[in-house]
Enzyme design. Structure first.
Site, short mmCIF file in Angstrom:
data_model
loop_
_atom_site.label_atom_id
_atom_site.label_comp_id
_atom_site.label_asym_id
_atom_site.label_seq_id
_atom_site.Cartn_x
_atom_site.Cartn_y
_atom_site.Cartn_z
N HIS A 110 37.94 47.12 56.39
CA HIS A 110 37.11 47.97 55.53
C HIS A 110 35.84 47.18 55.16
O HIS A 110 35.94 46.00 54.78
CB HIS A 110 37.88 48.37 54.26
N GLY A 149 48.44 55.08 50.75
CA GLY A 149 47.18 55.38 50.07
C GLY A 149 45.98 55.12 50.98
O GLY A 149 46.12 54.70 52.12
C1 GAR Z 1 32.99 49.16 60.63
O1 GAR Z 1 31.98 48.74 59.76
C2 GAR Z 1 34.30 49.30 59.88
O2 GAR Z 1 34.46 48.35 58.88
C3 GAR Z 1 34.13 50.69 59.30
O3 GAR Z 1 33.57 51.44 60.35
C4 GAR Z 1 32.74 50.58 61.14
C5 GAR Z 1 33.07 50.74 62.61
O4 GAR Z 1 32.20 50.04 63.44
N1 GAR Z 1 35.39 51.20 58.86
C6 GAR Z 1 35.53 51.94 57.76
O5 GAR Z 1 34.60 52.30 57.09
C7 GAR Z 1 36.98 52.33 57.43
N2 GAR Z 1 37.06 52.88 56.11
P1 GAR Z 1 32.59 49.65 64.93
O6 GAR Z 1 33.02 50.93 65.64
O7 GAR Z 1 31.31 49.12 65.53
O8 GAR Z 1 33.68 48.61 64.90
#
Ligand code: GAR
Length: 197
Positions: A110, A149
């Site tokens: 996250h 959660g």
């Molecule tokens: C990342 O920043 C990850 O932390 C976030 O989505 C992005 C995906 O990037 N995840 C969340 O927000 C989950 N709640 P990526 O496809 O380049 O790895």
């Protein structure tokens, strides 16, 4: 060898960080046995294909109900008998049945320091927009186990990242990825693969 199933929704830079960490032996005793995307045609699937990793796109849009999608998704995971499921930018709610079945075997990255800027509605760029809106001077990323959660499971690793004056959400997102996410996600997998957690 820890059998890892990686779930993605988009660009897959965190998936790439895991692939690179395995190649560079930053992660040992682990292999990616499948990549699952809930979106077809995303770049993450190409990253998997480039490394000959089994990759499957399974979209809720192709199912009549959420229950049917959940069943198919769980089947797709079960097929490869994973020891660990990594949510690497996976923006789908994990079915409760799957959380029960894979208790303490699902981890998520996250892009904030939980408990700040997490929970329902906080994903991707929205997290960084909220951090900038609030005016925090430090943000970061968290790897945690997934429970029933949203972003509430036990924390495994966190890394702080400075917010700089004039940052845009995209600039902050990029810095959090480079300085935190791409480091602590491989690190957490390596710790699990080597019995350190
Ligand atoms: C990342 O920043 C990850 O932390 C976030 O989505 C992005 C995906 O990037 N995840 C969340 O927000 C989950 N709640 P990526 O496809 O380049 O790895």
């Amino acid at each position: 060898m820890l059998r890892v199933c990686v779930c993605v929704s988009g660009g897959g830079t965190n998936l790439q960080a895991i692939i690179d960490a395995i190649d560079n032996k930053v992660i040992t005793n682990a292999e990616i046995v499948r990549v699952i995307s809930n979106n077809k045609g995303v770049y993450a699937l190409e990253r998997a294909a480039a490394k000959n990793i089994d990759a499957v796109a399974i979209s809720p849009k192709d199912f009549e109900s959420r229950e049917q999608f959940n069943e198919a998704f769980l089947k797709c995971v079960d097929e490869v008998e994973p020891d660990l499921i990594v949510l690497a930018g996976f923006l789908v709610v994990i079915p409760p049945m799957m959380i029960k079945k894979y208790e303490r075997k699902i981890i998520n990255i996250h892009p904030s320091l939980i408990p700040s800027f997490c929970g329902t509605g906080y994903y991707g760029l929205k997290v960084h927009e909220a951090a900038l809106e609030r005016g925090v001077k430090v943000t970061g990323a968290t790897v945690h186990f997934v429970d029933e959660g949203t972003d509430t499971g036990p924390i495994i690793l966190q890394k702080a990242v400075e917010v700089l004056p004039g940052d845009t959400p995209k600039e902050l997102q990029q810095r959090v990825m480079e300085q935190a996410e791409w480091k602590i996600l491989p690190q957490a997998i390596n710790m699990i693969a080597n019995g350190q957690i």
